[in-house]
Design an enzyme around this catalytic site. Structure first.
Site, PDB file in Angstrom:
ATOM      1  N   ARG A 154       0.840  -1.099  -0.043  1.00 29.39           N
ATOM      2  CA  ARG A 154      -0.044  -0.036   0.050  1.00 29.39           C
ATOM      3  C   ARG A 154       0.934   1.203   0.036  1.00 29.39           C
ATOM      4  NH1 ARG A 154      -3.823   2.491   4.812  1.00 29.39           N
ATOM      5  NH2 ARG A 154      -2.101   3.646   5.213  1.00 29.39           N
ATOM      6  N   TYR A 166      -2.848  11.518   5.894  1.00 23.92           N
ATOM      7  CA  TYR A 166      -3.151  10.209   6.582  1.00 23.92           C
ATOM      8  C   TYR A 166      -2.278   9.343   6.333  1.00 23.92           C
ATOM      9  CZ  TYR A 166      -4.750   5.651   6.933  1.00 23.92           C
ATOM     10  OH  TYR A 166      -5.054   4.315   6.978  1.00 23.92           O
ATOM     11  N   ASP A 218      -4.989   3.897  -0.036  1.00 22.05           N
ATOM     12  CA  ASP A 218      -6.122   4.168   0.809  1.00 22.05           C
ATOM     13  C   ASP A 218      -6.710   5.454   0.595  1.00 22.05           C
ATOM     14  OD1 ASP A 218      -7.999   4.144   2.898  1.00 22.05           O
ATOM     15  OD2 ASP A 218      -6.947   3.381   4.358  1.00 22.05           O
ATOM     16  N   HIS A 220      -9.356   6.623   2.065  1.00 24.19           N
ATOM     17  CA  HIS A 220      -9.788   7.334   3.740  1.00 24.19           C
ATOM     18  C   HIS A 220     -10.988   7.881   3.611  1.00 24.19           C
ATOM     19  CE1 HIS A 220      -8.934   6.973   7.881  1.00 24.19           C
ATOM     20  NE2 HIS A 220      -8.194   5.871   7.658  1.00 24.19           N
ATOM     21  N   GLU A 244      -9.043   1.757  -1.941  1.00 23.98           N
ATOM     22  CA  GLU A 244      -9.705   1.756  -0.575  1.00 23.98           C
ATOM     23  C   GLU A 244     -10.387   2.864  -0.074  1.00 23.98           C
ATOM     24  OE1 GLU A 244      -7.026   0.217   2.185  1.00 23.98           O
ATOM     25  OE2 GLU A 244      -8.223   0.725   3.928  1.00 23.98           O
ATOM     26  N   GLU A 270     -13.895  -1.411   6.736  1.00 20.89           N
ATOM     27  CA  GLU A 270     -13.120  -1.393   7.829  1.00 20.89           C
ATOM     28  C   GLU A 270     -13.805  -0.515   9.187  1.00 20.89           C
ATOM     29  OE1 GLU A 270      -9.445   0.687   6.733  1.00 20.89           O
ATOM     30  OE2 GLU A 270     -10.042   2.575   8.014  1.00 20.89           O
ATOM     31  N   ARG A 291     -13.813  -5.428   3.789  1.00 25.76           N
ATOM     32  CA  ARG A 291     -12.569  -5.048   4.733  1.00 25.76           C
ATOM     33  C   ARG A 291     -12.911  -5.153   6.025  1.00 25.76           C
ATOM     34  NH1 ARG A 291      -8.192  -3.337   4.372  1.00 25.76           N
ATOM     35  NH2 ARG A 291      -8.134  -1.481   5.789  1.00 25.76           N
ATOM     36  N   GLU A 347      -4.534  -7.202   5.376  1.00 31.22           N
ATOM     37  CA  GLU A 347      -3.768  -5.978   5.691  1.00 31.22           C
ATOM     38  C   GLU A 347      -2.803  -6.339   6.980  1.00 31.22           C
ATOM     39  OE1 GLU A 347      -5.696  -2.565   7.171  1.00 31.22           O
ATOM     40  OE2 GLU A 347      -4.060  -1.274   6.912  1.00 31.22           O
ATOM     41  N   TRP A 410     -12.632  12.014   8.238  1.00 25.09           N
ATOM     42  CA  TRP A 410     -11.132  11.889   8.451  1.00 25.09           C
ATOM     43  C   TRP A 410     -10.934  10.567   7.900  1.00 25.09           C
ATOM     44  CZ3 TRP A 410      -8.462   7.871  11.002  1.00 25.09           C
ATOM     45  CH2 TRP A 410      -6.703   8.368  10.992  1.00 25.09           C
TER      46      TRP A 410
END
Ligand code: EZ4
Ligand code: CO
Length: 410
Positions: A154, A166, A218, A220, A244, A270, A291, A347, A410
């Site tokens: 990643r 991030y 990602d 995010h 992602e 996630e 995820r 991950e 975020w």
């Protein structure tokens, strides 16, 4: 029927909050014949709420129950609470579930993956986290993972013009910890700057390192569906393993719009805590990878249901495995990953010292693949005496604000 079958009574259950490197919440269950099982109950930035849910409302219900009845206990805690789902409740149930699977494995003398149907593969493909403040730093980080034999990486790099981005770790350690402040720190986010930079970042990595490994990124949860569709289309030449969390995950139908604009594979989940959070995403084939994690999605018992549903629709697994999930969670994930037919990728960020002093693990990394090991149960020993040395202190994830001060995802 009472008395016809033997029981294995739960005689003790306790919660330990400890911070070897970062905060972790661990549930320990003991049975009348001295079996011990452990489960991860860590919810980053909201740790004590799960500790209380367990201590105040779950532990009293566990005492005297039959430790062998995993499925029944899951339903008892889920349906019995009346109030459904939610990160706190599902993390608490997950911890109980993991501990009971751990006990069942130890009683049987078998690793949990054997109880889940046995291995479907030799080991579990993992991806590492390369990052850098500059593209040069990122190159060094990617190279380090490739040198170590990782088959999937990643990549995250600081967005020029933003003070904090991030997912950037320090070069010395191949991990980062976003929950740093004793109060949530404010970060500033600018979508335009990110959308200019992200394609350059991915193009750069493919130009430097070629196509001989799987590439992940990602987002995010920060884009609109249309922005995400546009980014995904831009990234198609670089053949990503996945993009992602392109948009805030709870808006499932948003993914239809992303899907209509790009063939770049999409991973999400996630932050999910139940099968209902991903039902539309899976059954309408709006994503490629799910995820959800063992710890936040109700344990092995529930995550397995999510994975089975995903299998029906050609969606593969790609569980969250950041370091805010404890080594118990990672181990549980590996046992499940090893068995399911539709496994995709896992991950993996190594836990930072001194986590290994508190959690003694049996999983092994070789050539970019993890194996949970062959110890009975989950294969993680939790050292309560060592845990006492690392007291809890509040830690919060950052909050994102746009340049005008508006709170953003975020
Ligand atoms: O930000 O686990 O893909 N991994 C991630 C993580 C999450 C943290 C939040 O607690 O997005 O780094
Ligand atoms: Co993520």
């Amino acid at each position: 029927m009472k008395g016809r079958y033997t029981h294995m009574k739960i005689t003790d259950a306790r919660v330990v909050v400890t911070a070897p490197g970062r905060n972790f919440v661990t549930l320990i269950i003991e049975t009348e014949d001295g079996m011990v099982g452990v489960g991860d109950a860590t919810l980053n930035g909201r740790e004590l709420s799960v500790a209380s849910y367990l201590r105040d409302h779950v532990v009293p219900l566990l005492l005297g129950r039959d430790a062998r009845r995993i499925e029944d206990t899951w339903n008892y805690l889920y349906k019995g609470a009346y109030w459904r789902r939610g990160a706190v409740a599902m993390t608490a149930i997950a911890a109980v579930d993991m501990a009971l699977w751990d006990i069942k494995g130890k009683v049987a003398g078998l690793p949990v993956y054997e109880l889940l149907g046995g291995a479907s593969r030799d080991a579990v493909l993992v991806y590492g986290h390369a990052s850098g403040h500059t593209l040069d730093d990122l190159d060094a980080s990617v190279q380090m993972f490739l040198n170590k034999g990782y088959k999937a990486v990643r990549v995250q790099a600081s967005v020029p013009g933003l003070e904090h981005t991030y997912g950037i770790g320090s070069p010395a350690v191949a991990a980062y910890e976003p929950a740093n402040g004793s109060m949530p720190e404010d970060d500033v986010w600018d979508t335009a700057l990110y959308l200019d930079f992200a394609p350059q970042l991915i193009e750069h990595v493919r130009e430097q390192f070629g196509h001989g490994f799987h590439l992940l990124h990602d987002v995010h949860h920060r884009l609109t569906p249309n922005e995400a569709g546009r980014l995904g289309a831009r990234l198609e030449p670089y053949r990503m393993w996945w993009m992602e969390d392109p948009t805030p995950a709870e808006d499932q139908s948003a993914f239809r719009l992303i899907r209509s604009q790009t063939t770049t594979p999409i991973a999400v989940g996630e932050v999910f805590n139940s099968i209902w959070d991903c039902q539309q995403l899976i059954t309408e084939r709006l994503i490629d990878y799910i995820r959800a994690s063992v710890t936040h999605a109700g344990g092995i018992t529930h995550l397995r249901r999510i994975f089975f549903l995903a299998e029906l629709y050609g969606v593969r697994t790609g569980s969250h495995g950041a370091t805010d999930l404890s080594p118990i969670s990672l181990s549980a994930a590996l046992h499940l990953d090893l068995t399911v037919a539709n496994f995709g990728i896992q991950e993996y960020m190594p836990h930072l010292s001194p986590a290994d002093e508190v959690f003694r693990t049996t999983y092994e990394l070789r050539d970019g693949y993890l194996h949970p090991g062959h110890a009975p149960g989950l294969g993680v020993e939790f050292d309560e005496a060592a845990a006492e040395k690392y007291p809890y202190a509040p830690r919060y994830l950052p909050v994102n604000r746009l340049v005008d001060g508006t709170v953003h995802d975020w």
